[in-house]
Design an enzyme around this catalytic site. Structure first.
Site, PDB file in Angstrom:
ATOM      1  N   ASP A   1      14.634  42.961  32.436  1.00  0.00           N
ATOM      2  CA  ASP A   1      14.967  41.580  32.813  1.00  0.00           C
ATOM      3  C   ASP A   1      13.660  40.890  33.179  1.00  0.00           C
ATOM      4  O   ASP A   1      13.071  41.194  34.221  1.00  0.00           O
ATOM      5  CB  ASP A   1      15.923  41.557  34.008  1.00  0.00           C
TER       6      ASP A   1
ATOM      7  N   LYS B   1      23.963  36.831  31.407  1.00  0.00           N
ATOM      8  CA  LYS B   1      24.081  37.639  32.622  1.00  0.00           C
ATOM      9  C   LYS B   1      24.123  36.725  33.837  1.00  0.00           C
ATOM     10  O   LYS B   1      23.229  35.916  34.055  1.00  0.00           O
ATOM     11  CB  LYS B   1      22.914  38.620  32.745  1.00  0.00           C
TER      12      LYS B   1
ATOM     13  N   LYS C   1      19.711  34.969  31.633  1.00  0.00           N
ATOM     14  CA  LYS C   1      20.209  35.362  32.948  1.00  0.00           C
ATOM     15  C   LYS C   1      20.003  34.225  33.934  1.00  0.00           C
ATOM     16  O   LYS C   1      18.993  33.520  33.878  1.00  0.00           O
ATOM     17  CB  LYS C   1      19.482  36.634  33.397  1.00  0.00           C
TER      18      LYS C   1
END
Length: 287
Positions: free
Chosen positions: A158, A250, A221
């Site tokens: 990430d 996400k 995300k």
């Protein structure tokens, strides 16, 4: 980037138009539900919307306040990113991930090898963070971190976008920064791009999503969990609208119970990042 700017303008207009046509949510309380159409618990058919949004691993029979299907757990990144995390806490995280069947454990890079060893033989994957939590690292340093993470055994990364550059409209730089990290690892590594939406305008969120898509990332995300606020339903819906079905979304930051997680999925999230994962899958509320 004129073509991108024109696309951004069109998307903003479409999103605002769609938002204006949405019915207002009348109540978050099941006891006073008036059939707003947003409630997964009271509307079994509403769970189909989750699948339509791309959450193909979520069962249509999931309900709030009941035992949670294991497929919900398989969509959660069980997260421990605090700077003072101890070896004992990391071991507990991995134990819970295996017990409940979470998709990954999400940890700082220093814990990758420990988690890889603890999770050996289980289906739980190892996720780590790159350029975290500020995103202001150089591209070269993010590339090094990504390669190092893969060598240590990470399955997913990430990465935090360069937030200041995104706000400055440096779209070429943003796209190349993300693409460099994507290309630094093998094709089996999943890359998620953290936009840190709390700092961004609607237009900047759209630009960030478009650049992640252009750079061939796998997910966008919402948040690091270290910013001024976390995931919102509006942001998740916006991100899903922009990236379509080609990328995952996400939702992370402030998701503490089953109801919140399911609402995020209904809005379009295909992965949930949470430290309260056990409470989410057991149907209990969390502070």
């Amino acid at each position: 980037m004129s073509n991108n700017e024109e696309l951004i303008r069109q998307i903003v207009e479409q999103v605002l138009s769609e938002r204006n046509r949405r019915p207002d949510v009348k109540s978050d309380d099941c006891a006073t539900c008036v059939g707003c159409g947003h409630c997964v618990s009271q509307r079994p058919d509403a769970s189909m919307k989750i699948a339509d949004a791309g959450a193909n691993r979520l069962a249509a029979t999931i309900g709030i306040g009941k035992d949670i299907d294991t497929r919900l757990a398989q969509m959660i990144d069980h997260t421990l990113l605090k700077q003072n995390a101890t070896a004992k806490e990391v071991e507990q995280l991995c134990g819970e991930a295996m017990e409940y069947g979470f998709c990954t454990v999400c940890i700082n890079p220093t814990h990758i090898e420990r988690c890889r060893n603890l999770l050996a033989g289980s289906p739980v994957k190892v996720c780590t963070v790159i350029g975290f939590p500020l995103g202001a690292n150089t591209t070269a340093s993010k590339v090094f971190e990504a390669r190092d993470a893969e060598q240590m055994g990470a399955d997913e990364i990430d990465m935090v976008v360069n937030i200041g550059a995104l706000k400055d409209g440096e779209l070429d730089f943003i796209r190349d920064d993300i693409a460099s990290v994507v290309q630094a690892t093998s094709k089996d590594i999943i890359t998620k791009v953290i936009l840190e939406n709390a700092f961004l305008t609607t237009e900047e969120k759209i630009r960030g999503c478009l650049m992640a898509k252009a750079a061939r990332a796998d997910f966008v995300k919402t948040s690091t969990g270290f910013g001024p606020s976390g995931a919102t339903l509006e942001d998740v819906a916006l991100m899903r609208y922009v990236v379509g079905q080609e990328l995952g979304v996400k939702a992370a930051g402030g998701i503490r119970d089953t109801a919140q997680a399911l609402k995020m999925m209904q809005a379009g999230a295909t992965r949930i990042g949470a430290s309260a994962s056990v409470k989410i899958v057991s149907g209990t509320s969390g502070a």
